[in-house]
Design an enzyme around this catalytic site. Structure first.
Site, short mmCIF file in Angstrom:
data_model
loop_
_atom_site.label_atom_id
_atom_site.label_comp_id
_atom_site.label_asym_id
_atom_site.label_seq_id
_atom_site.Cartn_x
_atom_site.Cartn_y
_atom_site.Cartn_z
N LYS A 1 0.83 -1.21 0.00
CA LYS A 1 0.00 0.00 0.00
C LYS A 1 0.87 1.26 0.00
O LYS A 1 0.67 2.17 -0.80
CB LYS A 1 -0.93 0.01 1.23
CG LYS A 1 -2.00 -1.04 1.18
CD LYS A 1 -2.95 -0.93 2.35
CE LYS A 1 -2.25 -1.14 3.68
NZ LYS A 1 -1.66 -2.47 3.86
N THR A 2 1.80 1.29 0.95
CA THR A 2 2.67 2.47 1.03
C THR A 2 3.53 2.56 -0.24
O THR A 2 3.76 3.64 -0.78
CB THR A 2 3.55 2.38 2.29
OG1 THR A 2 2.69 2.14 3.41
CG2 THR A 2 4.34 3.64 2.52
N ASP B 1 -2.19 7.67 3.59
CA ASP B 1 -1.77 6.31 3.98
C ASP B 1 -2.46 5.96 5.31
O ASP B 1 -2.87 6.86 6.05
CB ASP B 1 -0.24 6.27 4.15
CG ASP B 1 0.30 4.84 4.11
OD1 ASP B 1 -0.51 3.89 3.98
OD2 ASP B 1 1.52 4.66 4.22
N GLU B 2 -2.58 4.69 5.64
CA GLU B 2 -3.18 4.24 6.90
C GLU B 2 -4.57 4.85 7.09
O GLU B 2 -4.93 5.30 8.18
CB GLU B 2 -2.29 4.61 8.10
CG GLU B 2 -0.84 4.17 7.98
CD GLU B 2 -0.62 2.70 8.33
OE1 GLU B 2 -1.61 2.01 8.61
OE2 GLU B 2 0.54 2.26 8.28
N GLN C 1 -6.20 -3.65 10.08
CA GLN C 1 -5.15 -3.01 10.87
C GLN C 1 -5.63 -1.74 11.56
O GLN C 1 -4.83 -0.90 11.96
CB GLN C 1 -3.95 -2.67 9.98
CG GLN C 1 -3.23 -3.90 9.49
CD GLN C 1 -1.95 -3.54 8.76
OE1 GLN C 1 -0.97 -3.14 9.36
NE2 GLN C 1 -1.97 -3.66 7.45
N ARG D 1 4.49 -7.77 10.86
CA ARG D 1 5.70 -6.95 10.75
C ARG D 1 6.89 -7.81 10.34
O ARG D 1 7.92 -7.32 9.94
CB ARG D 1 6.05 -6.27 12.10
CG ARG D 1 5.07 -5.24 12.66
CD ARG D 1 4.62 -4.24 11.67
NE ARG D 1 3.38 -4.65 11.05
CZ ARG D 1 2.95 -4.16 9.89
NH1 ARG D 1 3.63 -3.27 9.24
NH2 ARG D 1 1.81 -4.57 9.36
P1 ATP Z 1 1.43 -2.25 5.92
O1 ATP Z 1 0.01 -2.65 5.86
O2 ATP Z 1 2.16 -3.01 6.95
O3 ATP Z 1 1.60 -0.77 6.00
P2 ATP Z 1 1.93 -2.06 3.11
O4 ATP Z 1 0.75 -2.65 2.42
O5 ATP Z 1 2.02 -0.60 3.16
O6 ATP Z 1 2.08 -2.73 4.54
P3 ATP Z 1 4.54 -1.91 1.99
O7 ATP Z 1 5.27 -1.54 3.21
O8 ATP Z 1 4.26 -0.87 0.97
O9 ATP Z 1 3.20 -2.67 2.39
O10 ATP Z 1 5.29 -3.10 1.24
C1 ATP Z 1 5.76 -4.23 1.96
C2 ATP Z 1 7.10 -4.67 1.40
O11 ATP Z 1 6.93 -5.23 0.11
C3 ATP Z 1 8.07 -3.53 1.25
O12 ATP Z 1 9.35 -4.00 1.60
C4 ATP Z 1 8.00 -3.20 -0.22
O13 ATP Z 1 9.19 -2.66 -0.68
C5 ATP Z 1 7.74 -4.57 -0.84
N1 ATP Z 1 6.99 -4.55 -2.12
C6 ATP Z 1 5.75 -4.10 -2.31
N2 ATP Z 1 5.36 -4.30 -3.57
C7 ATP Z 1 6.36 -4.90 -4.21
C8 ATP Z 1 6.56 -5.39 -5.54
N3 ATP Z 1 5.63 -5.28 -6.49
N4 ATP Z 1 7.74 -5.97 -5.81
C9 ATP Z 1 8.69 -6.10 -4.87
N5 ATP Z 1 8.55 -5.67 -3.61
C10 ATP Z 1 7.41 -5.08 -3.28
MG MG Z 2 2.12 0.74 4.77
#
Ligand code: ATP
Ligand code: MG
Length: 752
Positions: free
Chosen positions: A35-36, A220-221, A256, A637
């Site tokens: 997402k981020t 975000d969030e 979350q 995490r």
């Molecule tokens: P959270 O809900 O915990 O905030 P999130 O959905 O925001 O998680 P991110 O932190 O954006 O998830 O991504 C999780 C991990 O996966 C990060 O290390 C990010 O760099 C990696 N990542 C995300 N998408 C890809 C992709 N398409 N290819 C490779 N790595 C990725």
């Molecule tokens: Mg995130």
């Protein structure tokens, strides 16, 4: 233009989100699904491909740390600084707006932000003045009431006194509190948000200005936005106007949402599609996880599946299963910390970094045994949260001096330091000044000045108070010299206040730490001198860029001191140690949101600790579900390895108590777990057991024994933790999973 840098690293669903042409977008996705990542790439896409000016982008996230990281990642992708883009937290952005438009917001120019301690102190003072008994009516409840009202956008006049039943006094305190804050130029955290929202409503020309300025808002969030934040967003985006051109892009995960207790509402995720349907609204789901191993994801999916209120999604990964989850059953918290530390040593021996490791816990006090163990083994670590740097007493004292120098009307600051260091001003004198201030309807500083002039104080008291007033005036004269940098000002104030001598006079390690903290404050000010606040820089830049002349963004006029104080107030809650050192990260589950680590320890998995006992007493089950989401946040995490630990015996408030495994542990399929049990019986555990058994024997004649699981018709399942008496007078103490601990008569309770 090379857009492959932006597009190539994305999967199909992520690409769809990043390049979406819909005006409004909701990305609803589980932990670690990017997402981020998507949000950051979307910003890069907008700037690089759609030629959106960074000046027109507003990005909101949850902590200052996350905001800093986001800016860093965007600049990395774009390979250029984006200083004039607004990236910050809701609170940070609201503060920035109020500083820039203080007159329109009906504030004094140098208004100060107060934290919840200051707020509580003011509330207590008002309750005292109103003659409300604070034993029967805890001030914390009133504080809760005030903040909750503000979070819901309710000023005093919006509250129906009849709905308060027999707690009408709360409204009266709220009224007095508002008046006091307004008079003395104080703004609490909830007020920042509420007033920023009112700024939109009361000053349409400002709203219009910002609506023209921003073309894209990204959040975000999103699951953790509260009512007033959501309302602020809705008004700014002009979502109810047919011709709005503003684009919104929010990302979140209903699983979350962990700030319900602070007014956050998951419902906003559902409402978003409805509220933002003008133009077009697209919902995109991401389910592929890029963070964790298959086993870790299965654990997360299994736990969260026990929640009923879900929008529903499953995480999966292309990566392998990875290692099994390690569950360690410790004897007590010392043993638990020793296990964690030894695992850390193993990790480091194999070449792993310490910064890849996180120790997570439900409540901040749990950090202590871990800190003890880590110090003992000379493992560097860093604690986030807990008593955070800007929240430490000595730092707050120094900040109070700075605040009073900046604003004599700051009653909260004056009360804090009038007799710190001690200068012979007693409680009675302070009380007299307070009472008189109410009668004269003016702030404490002016009241003190007047009372001395009118000879209302004894000669001795007047002498001491006058000395204090002179000290502040002298400080003010020195630091108001324009040539003085912020850090020089701080150096002067720390010295002139003699706080170091005061806090360091004990010859103890604690006193030493306090002195070091005061020195660190000077360092913090130095860093601020050098780097400033990125958000402020953005506002300053926007002044130059602003094409609209009827709105003046007067951010340039903020003094460095005022800026630093606001920074300190908002920054409290973030980490403190050296960022560059390779160290283990300790933090509460709440502050771990959005972060990721190779190796994660989730400690204190015990009933009553996690889930927290308050959640167990909530009969609606809502709070238990929030605890479970928190558990899900903790599990997700971890990238490679996850350890869950619980102790059989834990010291709570100085008393050693038997503890029982968290119900969340039982929700994890056994096939995913590798169980480890402590091998040595610790002395304290044995002592505790002996204590229990010495007077009454382990098993009574009905065959009930300590540690046995029993079921009660009304209270459900629980564990026997004590037995007393015999025959018809036999009583047992049972710790029920949902109902807490109760004593029951054995022959009546009919335990099964
Ligand atoms: P959270 O809900 O915990 O905030 P999130 O959905 O925001 O998680 P991110 O932190 O954006 O998830 O991504 C999780 C991990 O996966 C990060 O290390 C990010 O760099 C990696 N990542 C995300 N998408 C890809 C992709 N398409 N290819 C490779 N790595 C990725
Ligand atoms: Mg995130």
């Amino acid at each position: 233009m090379d857009i492959s840098r932006i597009i190539v690293p994305l999967n199909k669903a992520q690409r769809q989100a990043v390049c979406s042409e819909a005006q409004n977008n909701l990305v609803l996705a589980g932990a670690g699904s990017g997402k981020t990542w998507v949000l950051v790439h979307r910003i890069a896409w907008l700037v690089q491909v759609e030629n959106v000016s960074p000046y027109s982008i507003l990005a909101v996230t949850f902590t200052n740390k996350a905001a800093g990281e986001m800016r860093f990642r965007i600049e990395n992708l774009l390979k250029t600084p984006v200083r004039n883009m607004w990236v910050g937290t809701f609170h940070g952005l609201a503060h920035r707006l109020l500083r820039a438009h203080w007159q329109d917001a009906d504030l004094v120019e140098n208004f100060q932000i107060i934290d919840s301690d200051d707020q509580l102190r003011l509330i207590k003072r008002i309750m005292k003045e109103l003659g409300i008994d604070d034993k029967q009516n805890p001030p914390r409840e009133v504080q809760w009431f005030i903040n909750e009202s503000k979070d819901n956008g309710l000023r005093c006049e919006h509250i129906n006194v009849r709905e308060l039943h027999n707690r009408e006094y709360m409204l009266e305190v709220y009224q007095q509190y508002e008046a006091l804050c307004q008079r003395t130029g104080l703004v609490d955290f909830a007020e920042l948000l509420l007033r920023a929202h009112e700024l939109w409503l009361k000053q349409p020309h400002l709203l219009k200005h910002y609506q023209q300025r921003f073309s894209h808002i990204l959040v975000d969030e999103f699951q953790d936005t509260n009512t007033i934040q959501y309302a602020w967003l809705k008004v700014l985006s002009g979502n109810n106007l047919p011709d709005t051109h503003l684009n919104t892009f929010v990302v979140g995960d209903d699983d979350q949402s962990i700030y319900g207790w602070r007014g956050a509402k998951i419902e906003h995720i559902r409402e978003f599609e409805q509220d933002f349907k003008a133009g077009s609204c697209e919902t995109i789901r991401l389910e592929q996880n890029y963070r964790s191993t298959g086993n870790i994801l299965e654990v997360a999916n299994a736990v969260i599946a026990n929640n009923t209120e879900r929008l529903g999604k499953e995480l999966w990964t292309e990566d392998g299963e990875g290692e099994l989850l390690q569950v360690y059953q410790a004897f007590n918290e010392i043993d638990e910390a020793a296990y964690v530390a030894s695992q850390i040593e193993k990790w480091v021996e194999k070449g792993g970094k310490r910064s890849e490791i996180a120790i997570l816990y439900r409540s901040n006090t749990q950090s202590q045994p871990h800190e003890y163990e880590l110090v003992k083994r000379a493992i560097p670590y860093r604690v986030y949260g807990g008593l955070r740097f800007y929240e430490r007493a000595e730092i707050k004292d120094a900040l109070a001096y700075l605040r009073l120098v900046a604003n004599r009307q700051d009653d909260a600051a004056l009360e804090r330091i009038i007799n710190v260091p001690t200068r012979g001003i007693g409680q009675r004198t302070i009380e007299m000044i307070r009472t008189e201030a109410v009668a004269r309807e003016q702030h404490l500083w002016q009241t003190a000045v007047d009372m001395i002039a009118d000879r209302q104080l004894t000669a001795r008291a007047a002498g001491s108070v006058q000395k204090f007033l002179d000290l502040i005036d002298e400080m003010s004269a020195v630091v108001n010299d324009d040539s003085m940098s912020l850090s020089e000002q701080v150096v002067h104030i720390v010295k002139a206040s003699r706080l170091k001598e005061f806090h360091g006079k004990e010859n103890s390690e604690r006193a030493q730490a306090k002195v070091e903290n005061l020195e660190e404050l000077v360092n913090a000010a130095k860093r601020f001198d050098d780097e400033g606040d990125p958000l402020l820089e953005a506002v300053k830049d926007s002044l130059e860029l602003s094409q609209i002349s009827d709105v003046s963004e007067e951010a340039g006029s903020i003094s460095p001191l005022a800026e630093f104080l606001a920074h300190a107030a908002l920054e409290a809650g973030e980490g403190q140690a050296d960022e560059w050192e390779d160290c283990v990260q300790l933090m509460s589950l709440h502050s771990a949101k959005g972060l990721e680590f190779e190796l994660v320890f989730l400690c204190g998995m015990e009933q009553g600790l996690f889930p927290h006992k308050n959640a167990l007493q909530d009969f609606t089950g809502g709070r238990l579900e929030e605890e479970r989401r928190l558990c899900y946040v903790g599990i997700t995490r971890a990238r490679q390895q996850l350890h869950l630990t619980h102790a059989e015996n834990r010291t709570i408030y100085g008393r050693s108590e038997l503890a029982y495994p968290s119900q969340f542990l039982a929700e994890i399929p056994a096939s995913l777990i590798s169980q480890v049990r402590a091998v040595n019986q610790s002395p304290s555990f044995t002592a505790a057991r002996n204590n229990y058994s010495s007077s009454q024997g382990d098993e009574n004649e009905e065959g009930i024994s300590i540690g046995q699981r029993v079921t009660h018709k009304k209270f459900g399942e629980g564990t026997v933790i004590d037995i007393e008496g015999m025959g018809a007078r036999a009583r047992v103490q049972v710790n029920f999973d949902y109902e807490g601990t109760r004593w029951l008569m054995l022959n009546i309770a009919k335990l099964v």
